[in-house]
Design an enzyme around this catalytic site. Structure first.
Site, PDB file in Angstrom:
ATOM      1  N   SER A 154      16.853  -5.306  -0.453  1.00  0.00           N
ATOM      2  CA  SER A 154      17.303  -4.141  -1.239  1.00  0.00           C
ATOM      3  C   SER A 154      18.327  -4.544  -2.289  1.00  0.00           C
ATOM      4  CB  SER A 154      17.866  -3.059  -0.321  1.00  0.00           C
ATOM      5  OG  SER A 154      19.108  -3.430   0.237  1.00  0.00           O
ATOM      6  N   ASN A 155      19.146  -5.544  -2.015  1.00  0.00           N
ATOM      7  CA  ASN A 155      20.107  -5.986  -3.037  1.00  0.00           C
ATOM      8  C   ASN A 155      19.388  -6.675  -4.194  1.00  0.00           C
ATOM      9  OD1 ASN A 155      23.087  -5.519  -2.406  1.00  0.00           O
ATOM     10  ND2 ASN A 155      22.287  -6.164  -0.431  1.00  0.00           N
TER      11      ASN A 155
ATOM     12  N   MET B 103      20.064 -15.036   5.322  1.00  0.00           N
ATOM     13  CA  MET B 103      20.717 -15.205   6.616  1.00  0.00           C
ATOM     14  C   MET B 103      20.752 -16.647   7.092  1.00  0.00           C
ATOM     15  SD  MET B 103      21.670 -12.198   6.860  1.00  0.00           S
ATOM     16  CE  MET B 103      22.340 -11.978   8.487  1.00  0.00           C
TER      17      MET B 103
ATOM     18  N   LEU C 128      23.966 -22.376   4.171  1.00  0.00           N
ATOM     19  CA  LEU C 128      23.560 -23.537   3.371  1.00  0.00           C
ATOM     20  C   LEU C 128      24.621 -24.630   3.461  1.00  0.00           C
ATOM     21  CD1 LEU C 128      22.201 -21.650   0.234  1.00  0.00           C
ATOM     22  CD2 LEU C 128      20.880 -22.663   2.109  1.00  0.00           C
TER      23      LEU C 128
ATOM     24  N   ASN D 199      27.290 -14.541  -3.130  1.00  0.00           N
ATOM     25  CA  ASN D 199      26.823 -13.925  -1.895  1.00  0.00           C
ATOM     26  C   ASN D 199      27.465 -12.554  -1.752  1.00  0.00           C
ATOM     27  OD1 ASN D 199      25.515 -13.828   0.719  1.00  0.00           O
ATOM     28  ND2 ASN D 199      27.554 -14.099   1.621  1.00  0.00           N
TER      29      ASN D 199
ATOM     30  N   HIS E  91      28.678  -9.900   1.201  1.00  0.00           N
ATOM     31  CA  HIS E  91      28.977  -9.880   2.636  1.00  0.00           C
ATOM     32  C   HIS E  91      29.468  -8.475   2.989  1.00  0.00           C
ATOM     33  CE1 HIS E  91      30.209 -11.403   6.545  1.00  0.00           C
ATOM     34  NE2 HIS E  91      31.335 -10.734   6.398  1.00  0.00           N
TER      35      HIS E  91
ATOM     36  N   LEU F  13      32.053 -20.787   5.273  1.00  0.00           N
ATOM     37  CA  LEU F  13      31.286 -19.539   5.377  1.00  0.00           C
ATOM     38  C   LEU F  13      32.121 -18.319   4.993  1.00  0.00           C
ATOM     39  CD1 LEU F  13      28.576 -18.236   6.319  1.00  0.00           C
ATOM     40  CD2 LEU F  13      29.686 -17.936   8.565  1.00  0.00           C
ATOM     41  N   ASP F  14      31.584 -17.525   4.065  1.00  0.00           N
ATOM     42  CA  ASP F  14      32.193 -16.220   3.701  1.00  0.00           C
ATOM     43  C   ASP F  14      33.657 -16.366   3.290  1.00  0.00           C
ATOM     44  OD1 ASP F  14      30.385 -14.693   6.455  1.00  0.00           O
ATOM     45  OD2 ASP F  14      29.760 -15.064   4.384  1.00  0.00           O
TER      46      ASP F  14
HETATM   47  C1  GRF Z   1      23.180  -6.413   3.588  1.00  0.00           C
HETATM   48  O1  GRF Z   1      24.020  -5.597   4.377  1.00  0.00           O
HETATM   49  C2  GRF Z   1      23.985  -7.591   3.080  1.00  0.00           C
HETATM   50  O2  GRF Z   1      25.366  -7.286   2.977  1.00  0.00           O
HETATM   51  C3  GRF Z   1      23.780  -8.615   4.121  1.00  0.00           C
HETATM   52  O3  GRF Z   1      22.388  -8.471   4.440  1.00  0.00           O
HETATM   53  C4  GRF Z   1      22.090  -7.063   4.450  1.00  0.00           C
HETATM   54  C5  GRF Z   1      20.665  -6.819   4.001  1.00  0.00           C
HETATM   55  O4  GRF Z   1      20.596  -6.975   2.625  1.00  0.00           O
HETATM   56  N1  GRF Z   1      24.098  -9.936   3.643  1.00  0.00           N
HETATM   57  P1  GRF Z   1      19.198  -6.706   1.810  1.00  0.00           P
HETATM   58  O5  GRF Z   1      18.824  -5.261   2.019  1.00  0.00           O
HETATM   59  O6  GRF Z   1      18.140  -7.631   2.411  1.00  0.00           O
HETATM   60  O7  GRF Z   1      19.522  -7.021   0.378  1.00  0.00           O
END
Ligand code: GRF
Length: 199
Positions: free
Chosen positions: A14-15, A91, A94, A108, A110, A145-146
């Site tokens: 979705s992003n 997910m 790297l 990224n 988060h 990480l993050d």
């Molecule tokens: C989101 O909450 C993002 O913050 C995390 O993965 C989730 C799914 O993201 N990293 P998307 O819908 O696959 O872009």
């Protein structure tokens, strides 16, 4: 010349879709030139195909050694030669070699107000801590990480009857505009880490 964006996804994407929408309607002077996933079944891959965006799958199950997986991802990126590498629901962690190859150009998102709650299960952690607010962060990716330089954040209220599911949905709805805003800032500043992260 529009900036070239490669997105890395692991799920619905979705992003990535929000970023591609912004490219198509002119809010971003950029083009999504690749959607790469570590999962062949990622829903975002089908959405990319329908939008005629090149896709690549580097299935992490095919690589017993993480560095071999990273090398395969890196080879795809070298062929595509993006200006920006955008991790969007990706997910896999790297390794330093690949991250440093794209230093200052790899982003990224988060789902927490970093530095609070790096890693997984951020919404449950915020609820367990009794936080009144939660949110999301877009940051440059570094080997830790993050923990890279923060570009921008969005704050989201925690409601009394929130569950991890309702909170994550509210945060995700805010992520999409946040990522577009972060990329707009990067495109405007040609990717230099911002001196003062937006609070
Ligand atoms: C989101 O909450 C993002 O913050 C995390 O993965 C989730 C799914 O993201 N990293 P998307 O819908 O696959 O872009």
């Amino acid at each position: 010349m529009s900036a070239r964006i490669a997105t890395l996804i692991s799920g619905r994407g979705s992003n990535f879709l929000a970023i591609d929408d912004a490219c198509r309607d002119g809010r971003l002077d950029a083009e999504v030139v690749l959607v790469l996933s570590n999962r062949p079944d990622a829903g975002g891959l089908q959405a990319a195909r329908e939008r005629r965006i090149p896709v690549a799958v580097v299935d992490h199950d095919d690589y017993a050694v993480r560095s071999d997986f990273d090398r395969a991802v890196g080879e795809v990126l070298e062929r595509v030669a993006p200006d920006w590498v955008v991790l969007a629901g990706f997910m896999r962690v790297l390794g330093a070699d690949l991250v440093e190859r794209w230093a200052g150009r790899m982003l990224n998102i988060h789902p927490s107000l970093l530095p609070r709650y790096p890693g997984l299960d951020t919404h449950a952690k915020a609820l367990a801590a009794g936080d009144q607010e939660h949110g999301a962060t877009v940051h440059f990716v570094t080997p830790e990480l993050d923990a890279g330089p923060i570009i921008t954040q969005v704050r989201v209220p925690v409601l009394p009857d929130d569950t991890a599911a309702t909170l994550s949905q509210r945060v995700l709805a805010c992520e999409h505009a946040l990522y577009v805003d972060a990329l707009a800032q990067c495109l405007a500043t040609s990717g230099a880490p911002l001196a003062n992260p937006v609070d």
